[in-house]
Write a protein that holds these residues in place. Structure first.
Motif, PDB file in Angstrom:
ATOM      1  N   VAL A   1     -33.354 -51.776  93.055  1.00  0.00           N
ATOM      2  CA  VAL A   1     -34.012 -50.713  93.336  1.00  0.00           C
ATOM      3  C   VAL A   1     -34.260 -49.681  92.386  1.00  0.00           C
ATOM      4  O   VAL A   1     -33.093 -49.235  91.503  1.00  0.00           O
ATOM      5  CB  VAL A   1     -33.760 -49.691  94.729  1.00  0.00           C
ATOM      6  N   LYS A   2     -35.370 -49.365  91.495  1.00  0.00           N
ATOM      7  CA  LYS A   2     -35.459 -48.326  90.378  1.00  0.00           C
ATOM      8  C   LYS A   2     -35.968 -47.106  90.950  1.00  0.00           C
ATOM      9  O   LYS A   2     -37.242 -46.910  91.089  1.00  0.00           O
ATOM     10  CB  LYS A   2     -36.333 -49.089  89.386  1.00  0.00           C
ATOM     11  N   ILE A   3     -35.396 -46.091  91.027  1.00  0.00           N
ATOM     12  CA  ILE A   3     -35.759 -44.881  91.528  1.00  0.00           C
ATOM     13  C   ILE A   3     -36.738 -44.114  90.555  1.00  0.00           C
ATOM     14  O   ILE A   3     -36.224 -43.951  89.333  1.00  0.00           O
ATOM     15  CB  ILE A   3     -34.836 -43.940  91.920  1.00  0.00           C
ATOM     16  N   ASP A   4     -37.816 -43.639  90.997  1.00  0.00           N
ATOM     17  CA  ASP A   4     -38.925 -43.188  89.859  1.00  0.00           C
ATOM     18  C   ASP A   4     -38.224 -41.825  89.363  1.00  0.00           C
ATOM     19  O   ASP A   4     -37.507 -41.045  90.113  1.00  0.00           O
ATOM     20  CB  ASP A   4     -40.273 -42.788  90.633  1.00  0.00           C
ATOM     21  N   ARG A   5     -38.707 -41.595  88.118  1.00  0.00           N
ATOM     22  CA  ARG A   5     -38.348 -40.490  87.451  1.00  0.00           C
ATOM     23  C   ARG A   5     -38.539 -39.032  87.973  1.00  0.00           C
ATOM     24  O   ARG A   5     -37.700 -38.063  87.862  1.00  0.00           O
ATOM     25  CB  ARG A   5     -38.442 -40.691  86.041  1.00  0.00           C
ATOM     26  N   ARG A   6     -39.274 -39.186  88.824  1.00  0.00           N
ATOM     27  CA  ARG A   6     -40.101 -37.741  89.517  1.00  0.00           C
ATOM     28  C   ARG A   6     -39.220 -37.414  90.361  1.00  0.00           C
ATOM     29  O   ARG A   6     -38.938 -36.092  90.643  1.00  0.00           O
ATOM     30  CB  ARG A   6     -41.456 -37.821  89.655  1.00  0.00           C
ATOM     31  N   PHE A   7     -38.224 -38.290  90.935  1.00  0.00           N
ATOM     32  CA  PHE A   7     -37.240 -37.708  91.854  1.00  0.00           C
ATOM     33  C   PHE A   7     -35.687 -37.524  91.228  1.00  0.00           C
ATOM     34  O   PHE A   7     -34.925 -36.731  91.606  1.00  0.00           O
ATOM     35  CB  PHE A   7     -37.106 -38.843  92.931  1.00  0.00           C
ATOM     36  N   VAL A   8     -35.719 -38.063  90.004  1.00  0.00           N
ATOM     37  CA  VAL A   8     -34.501 -38.158  89.435  1.00  0.00           C
ATOM     38  C   VAL A   8     -34.555 -36.761  88.310  1.00  0.00           C
ATOM     39  O   VAL A   8     -33.235 -36.187  88.503  1.00  0.00           O
ATOM     40  CB  VAL A   8     -34.308 -39.434  88.376  1.00  0.00           C
ATOM     41  N   PHE A   9     -35.371 -36.678  87.837  1.00  0.00           N
ATOM     42  CA  PHE A   9     -35.158 -35.484  86.529  1.00  0.00           C
ATOM     43  C   PHE A   9     -34.592 -34.193  87.129  1.00  0.00           C
ATOM     44  O   PHE A   9     -34.057 -33.450  86.334  1.00  0.00           O
ATOM     45  CB  PHE A   9     -36.246 -35.279  85.714  1.00  0.00           C
ATOM     46  N   ASN A  10     -34.964 -33.702  88.224  1.00  0.00           N
ATOM     47  CA  ASN A  10     -34.615 -32.449  88.970  1.00  0.00           C
ATOM     48  C   ASN A  10     -33.434 -32.478  89.769  1.00  0.00           C
ATOM     49  O   ASN A  10     -33.151 -31.294  90.649  1.00  0.00           O
ATOM     50  CB  ASN A  10     -35.913 -31.652  89.236  1.00  0.00           C
ATOM     51  N   ILE A  11     -32.502 -33.522  89.958  1.00  0.00           N
ATOM     52  CA  ILE A  11     -31.744 -33.682  91.184  1.00  0.00           C
ATOM     53  C   ILE A  11     -30.591 -32.443  90.986  1.00  0.00           C
ATOM     54  O   ILE A  11     -29.897 -32.030  92.017  1.00  0.00           O
ATOM     55  CB  ILE A  11     -30.927 -34.902  91.203  1.00  0.00           C
ATOM     56  N   VAL A  12     -30.403 -31.788  89.729  1.00  0.00           N
ATOM     57  CA  VAL A  12     -29.487 -30.894  89.728  1.00  0.00           C
ATOM     58  C   VAL A  12     -29.998 -29.474  90.253  1.00  0.00           C
ATOM     59  O   VAL A  12     -29.030 -28.788  90.733  1.00  0.00           O
ATOM     60  CB  VAL A  12     -29.130 -30.695  88.181  1.00  0.00           C
ATOM     61  N   ASN A  13     -31.196 -29.477  90.128  1.00  0.00           N
ATOM     62  CA  ASN A  13     -31.628 -27.766  90.581  1.00  0.00           C
ATOM     63  C   ASN A  13     -32.356 -28.196  91.956  1.00  0.00           C
ATOM     64  O   ASN A  13     -32.480 -27.149  92.788  1.00  0.00           O
ATOM     65  CB  ASN A  13     -32.766 -27.426  89.663  1.00  0.00           C
ATOM     66  N   ASP A  14     -32.789 -29.052  92.309  1.00  0.00           N
ATOM     67  CA  ASP A  14     -33.659 -29.632  93.661  1.00  0.00           C
ATOM     68  C   ASP A  14     -32.807 -30.191  94.598  1.00  0.00           C
ATOM     69  O   ASP A  14     -32.615 -31.384  94.684  1.00  0.00           O
ATOM     70  CB  ASP A  14     -34.990 -30.226  93.309  1.00  0.00           C
ATOM     71  N   GLN A  15     -32.593 -29.250  95.738  1.00  0.00           N
ATOM     72  CA  GLN A  15     -31.565 -30.017  96.737  1.00  0.00           C
ATOM     73  C   GLN A  15     -32.412 -31.062  97.557  1.00  0.00           C
ATOM     74  O   GLN A  15     -31.880 -32.263  98.007  1.00  0.00           O
ATOM     75  CB  GLN A  15     -31.148 -28.899  97.797  1.00  0.00           C
ATOM     76  N   LEU A  16     -33.697 -30.878  97.773  1.00  0.00           N
ATOM     77  CA  LEU A  16     -34.290 -32.170  98.260  1.00  0.00           C
ATOM     78  C   LEU A  16     -34.564 -33.295  97.734  1.00  0.00           C
ATOM     79  O   LEU A  16     -34.353 -34.538  98.148  1.00  0.00           O
ATOM     80  CB  LEU A  16     -36.011 -31.569  98.625  1.00  0.00           C
ATOM     81  N   ASP A  17     -34.818 -33.341  96.246  1.00  0.00           N
ATOM     82  CA  ASP A  17     -34.770 -34.405  95.511  1.00  0.00           C
ATOM     83  C   ASP A  17     -33.420 -35.084  95.629  1.00  0.00           C
ATOM     84  O   ASP A  17     -33.025 -36.343  95.666  1.00  0.00           O
ATOM     85  CB  ASP A  17     -34.872 -34.017  93.944  1.00  0.00           C
TER      86      ASP A  17
END
Ligand code: C2E
Ligand code: MG
Ligand code: MG
Ligand code: MG
Length: 283
Positions: A199-215
């Protein structure tokens, strides 16, 4: 939202659409020439173990260096080639260059896998499996070290023919990856119905995981689901050390993105694999 709707309506009257059609036509009339003259070439973007940083493989990404228009993105010409039923030769070309390149890296003594994006249209070609067998045999490269990345997974589950070909490829030992995971509307169903290994998780969920709790919650839950189903998890679009560290904490297996490296030509990739094992680069 209203603005974008108005924009869509305006597009219907856009005189540039005429130009677009002419542009698509001129691209397609040049496609064979581009393949023969290496205007079309394959870039390699490294994939690394999330925990160790070791480069374990690469994704092949096609490039078109057009003499007058400059570098054209695959997002611009792949859909055109699909529409014009010209995706066959292009795919064969990319697969051959990708496998040849990966084989030249394993020949240096590195274990290395290669991922190639596959248009689902190709799955209707009855001899696809034989075509891939031929390429793998030509370069003496193992089926299990080739991953096919599928983006338009929705088209797969609704086409028995495509699904059957996918299963055949999987049974031959080829790895199957669900690309841009999370961006469709029935992704859990795909996990259930498709013979996938990754499973290759799309970058739109990945790029902001440090700042966005939902992501962060979405990515972490996706990793858990995928692991519970026995799938490997790749995160795409990893651009910072902070994101990598967060992903390691979530148990993500493999990372890809500008932190590990941008797509480069084969010679650059080879140098990178040779000197850079076990360490990540920024920039
Ligand atoms: P993809 O398979 O999801 O590939 C990832 C795209 O994200 C690539 O764009 C890559 O250059 C870009 N990318 C990688 N790391 C980062 C990052 O850290 N940050 C950002 N912002 N972007 C990153 P590219 O090369 O323009 O390719 C676009 C799409 O075109 C690919 O998306 C793939 O779906 C398609 N494509 C590329 N080559 C082929 C091919 O040979 N055949 C087919 N059918 N499709 C292809
Ligand atoms: Mg891909
Ligand atoms: Mg992707
Ligand atoms: Mg994509």
């Amino acid at each position: 939202e209203e603005a974008s709707q108005a924009n869509d309506i305006w597009k219907l009257y856009d005189p540039h659409r005429q130009d677009e059609a002419a542009w698509a036509l001129s691209l397609m009339s040049r496609l064979d020439h581009a393949i023969d003259t290496q205007e079309l070439w394959v870039a390699f973007q490294p994939k690394a173990s999330a925990a160790s940083g070791e480069i374990i493989g690469a994704e092949a990404l096609v490039r078109w260096q057009h003499p007058t228009r400059g570098l054209i993105s695959p997002d611009q010409f792949i859909p055109v080639a699909e529409e014009a039923n010209r995706i066959d030769r292009l795919t064969e070309f990319v697969l051959d260059r990708a496998v040849e390149g990966a084989a030249s890296i394993t020949a240096l003594g590195h274990s290395f896998s290669i991922a190639v994006n596959l248009s689902t249209q190709m799955l209707l070609r009855p001899d696809l499996s034989e075509m891939i067998d031929t390429i793998l045999a030509r370069h003496q490269f193992p089926h299990a070290s080739l991953t096919l990345e599928i983006t338009e997974t929705g088209q797969l589950v609704s086409s028995p023919l495509k699904l059957a070909m996918m299963k055949k490829l999987s049974q031959r030992g080829i790895q199957v990856s669900i690309d841009d995971y999370g961006t469709g509307n029935a992704t859990l169903e795909y996990l259930k119905l498709l013979p996938s290994n990754e499973v290759k998780i799309d970058r739109r969920f990945v790029f902001n995981i440090v700042n966005d709790q939902l992501d962060r919650i979405l990515v972490e839950s996706t990793i858990d689901v995928a692991h519970n189903l026995g799938r490997t998890v790749v995160a795409e679009g990893v651009e910072s050390e902070a994101v990598r560290a967060a992903l390691v904490g979530m148990g993500c297996d493999v990372i890809q993105g500008f932190l590990v490296g941008k797509p480069v030509d084969l010679e650059t990739l080879k140098r990178r694999v040779g000197i850079g094992r076990g360490q990540l680069r920024t920039g």
